[in-house]
Write an enzyme that holds these catalytic residues in place. Structure first.
Site, PDB file in Angstrom:
ATOM      1  N   GLU A 131       0.834  -1.209   0.000  1.00 44.79           N
ATOM      2  CA  GLU A 131       0.000   0.000   0.000  1.00 44.79           C
ATOM      3  C   GLU A 131       0.869   1.260   0.000  1.00 44.79           C
ATOM      4  O   GLU A 131       0.535   2.244  -0.662  1.00 44.79           O
ATOM      5  CB  GLU A 131      -0.965  -0.005   1.193  1.00 44.79           C
ATOM      6  CG  GLU A 131      -1.960  -1.166   1.212  1.00 44.79           C
ATOM      7  CD  GLU A 131      -2.845  -1.281  -0.036  1.00 44.79           C
ATOM      8  OE1 GLU A 131      -2.940  -0.313  -0.818  1.00 44.79           O
ATOM      9  OE2 GLU A 131      -3.448  -2.356  -0.228  1.00 44.79           O
ATOM     10  N   HIS A 134       1.881   1.975  -3.457  1.00 45.66           N
ATOM     11  CA  HIS A 134       0.849   2.692  -4.226  1.00 45.66           C
ATOM     12  C   HIS A 134       0.923   4.199  -3.981  1.00 45.66           C
ATOM     13  O   HIS A 134       0.739   4.997  -4.895  1.00 45.66           O
ATOM     14  CB  HIS A 134      -0.548   2.192  -3.849  1.00 45.66           C
ATOM     15  CG  HIS A 134      -0.937   0.881  -4.491  1.00 45.66           C
ATOM     16  ND1 HIS A 134      -0.632   0.573  -5.804  1.00 45.66           N
ATOM     17  CD2 HIS A 134      -1.633  -0.184  -4.001  1.00 45.66           C
ATOM     18  CE1 HIS A 134      -1.122  -0.630  -6.086  1.00 45.66           C
ATOM     19  NE2 HIS A 134      -1.719  -1.119  -5.010  1.00 45.66           N
ATOM     20  N   HIS A 140       0.114  -2.179  -9.907  1.00 45.13           N
ATOM     21  CA  HIS A 140       0.277  -3.620  -9.698  1.00 45.13           C
ATOM     22  C   HIS A 140       1.288  -4.223 -10.664  1.00 45.13           C
ATOM     23  O   HIS A 140       1.364  -3.844 -11.828  1.00 45.13           O
ATOM     24  CB  HIS A 140      -1.078  -4.330  -9.792  1.00 45.13           C
ATOM     25  CG  HIS A 140      -1.932  -4.077  -8.599  1.00 45.13           C
ATOM     26  ND1 HIS A 140      -3.300  -3.980  -8.642  1.00 45.13           N
ATOM     27  CD2 HIS A 140      -1.589  -3.885  -7.294  1.00 45.13           C
ATOM     28  CE1 HIS A 140      -3.762  -3.741  -7.425  1.00 45.13           C
ATOM     29  NE2 HIS A 140      -2.749  -3.677  -6.595  1.00 45.13           N
ATOM     30  N   CYS A 141       2.041  -5.195 -10.131  1.00 43.71           N
ATOM     31  CA  CYS A 141       3.127  -5.829 -10.879  1.00 43.71           C
ATOM     32  C   CYS A 141       2.679  -7.232 -11.324  1.00 43.71           C
ATOM     33  O   CYS A 141       2.036  -7.949 -10.554  1.00 43.71           O
ATOM     34  CB  CYS A 141       4.344  -5.936  -9.965  1.00 43.71           C
ATOM     35  SG  CYS A 141       5.768  -6.719 -10.727  1.00 43.71           S
ATOM     36  N   CYS A 146       6.504 -10.446  -6.498  1.00 45.30           N
ATOM     37  CA  CYS A 146       6.788  -9.042  -6.181  1.00 45.30           C
ATOM     38  C   CYS A 146       5.780  -8.530  -5.164  1.00 45.30           C
ATOM     39  O   CYS A 146       4.597  -8.868  -5.222  1.00 45.30           O
ATOM     40  CB  CYS A 146       6.722  -8.191  -7.444  1.00 45.30           C
ATOM     41  SG  CYS A 146       6.937  -6.416  -7.130  1.00 45.30           S
ATOM     42  N   CYS A 165      10.317  -5.914  -6.681  1.00 39.83           N
ATOM     43  CA  CYS A 165      11.148  -6.623  -7.665  1.00 39.83           C
ATOM     44  C   CYS A 165      12.058  -5.598  -8.359  1.00 39.83           C
ATOM     45  O   CYS A 165      11.913  -4.385  -8.167  1.00 39.83           O
ATOM     46  CB  CYS A 165      10.274  -7.356  -8.679  1.00 39.83           C
ATOM     47  SG  CYS A 165       9.473  -6.288  -9.895  1.00 39.83           S
ATOM     48  N   CYS A 168      10.139  -2.925 -10.380  1.00 41.04           N
ATOM     49  CA  CYS A 168       9.413  -1.987  -9.516  1.00 41.04           C
ATOM     50  C   CYS A 168      10.375  -1.075  -8.766  1.00 41.04           C
ATOM     51  O   CYS A 168      10.074   0.098  -8.521  1.00 41.04           O
ATOM     52  CB  CYS A 168       8.511  -2.736  -8.537  1.00 41.04           C
ATOM     53  SG  CYS A 168       7.037  -3.431  -9.321  1.00 41.04           S
TER      54      CYS A 168
HETATM   55 ZN   LIG Z   1      -2.696  -2.967  -4.725  1.00 41.26          ZN
HETATM   56 ZN   LIG Z   2       7.324  -5.759  -9.299  1.00 50.85          ZN
END
Ligand SMILES: [Zn+2]
Ligand SMILES: [Zn+2]
Length: 184
Positions: A131, A134, A140-141, A146, A165, A168
């Site tokens: 969170e 975000h 989202h990955c 991840c 990851c 990200c």
């Molecule tokens: Zn989420």
């Molecule tokens: Zn990721």
């Protein structure tokens, strides 16, 4: 960049759990995370019809009630959270915003037995990092391991690592850089 973690649950704070969430979020993002100690709690988040708490209303409350220096605030609670289109949520965050909330309620249950404290802690850590990610603008990955992977059940939560990851992590660096340029 002041990031705060705040226990806003109904039960007494679990300081061991909070300490672990604080340390692991610091590690995931390379930023200091502070504990905010206050007995203020969201007043109007309960929905009597659903017998759950509106995570969106809690986010609005967190924005107002947070310490003013908090650029990011993560509220941790034990009450069960929902958004209108879903049965429940583990948490919610303002994408690219300030506030996030995570609930321990569904992370502690749904398998028919109470998980051990280490497992619950690991899950709360992952959803808190998720969170908070975000709020930094991460979406989202597609990688199931991840921390930014979407998880709608505990099997998916348990499959994740508590860290970003490689992709990200790079994206997080870009978003941070853009944010700093934006503020100059
Ligand atoms: Zn989420
Ligand atoms: Zn990721």
């Amino acid at each position: 960049m002041d990031v705060y973690l705040w226990w806003i649950g109904a039960a007494a704070a679990d300081h061991e759990l909070l300490g672990m969430v604080r340390r692991r979020t610091e590690q995931a993002f390379g930023l200091p995370v502070r504990a905010w100690l206050s007995h203020e709690r969201p007043a109007d988040s309960y929905d009597a019809r659903r017998q759950q708490h509106s995570s969106t209303r809690i986010l609005k409350w967190l924005l107002d009630a947070r310490p003013k220096e908090a650029a990011k605030i993560v509220g941790l609670t034990d009450v069960d959270l929902f958004i209108p289109i879903l049965t429940f949520v583990y948490g919610e965050a303002q994408l690219g915003g300030t506030a996030a909330v995570v609930s321990t309620a569904r992370l502690a249950s749904d398998t028919g037995f109470r998980p051990d404290h280490a497992l619950l802690t690991a899950r709360v850590v992952k959803e808190s990092v998720h969170e908070l990610g975000h709020t930094f603008g991460l979406i989202h990955c597609p990688r199931p391991t991840c921390v930014m992977a979407r998880s709608v059940n505990l099997v998916q939560v348990d499959a994740k690592e508590p860290v970003l990851c490689h992709d990200c992590h790079i994206r997080f660096g870009e978003l941070r850089k853009q944010g700093q340029e934006h503020h100059e």
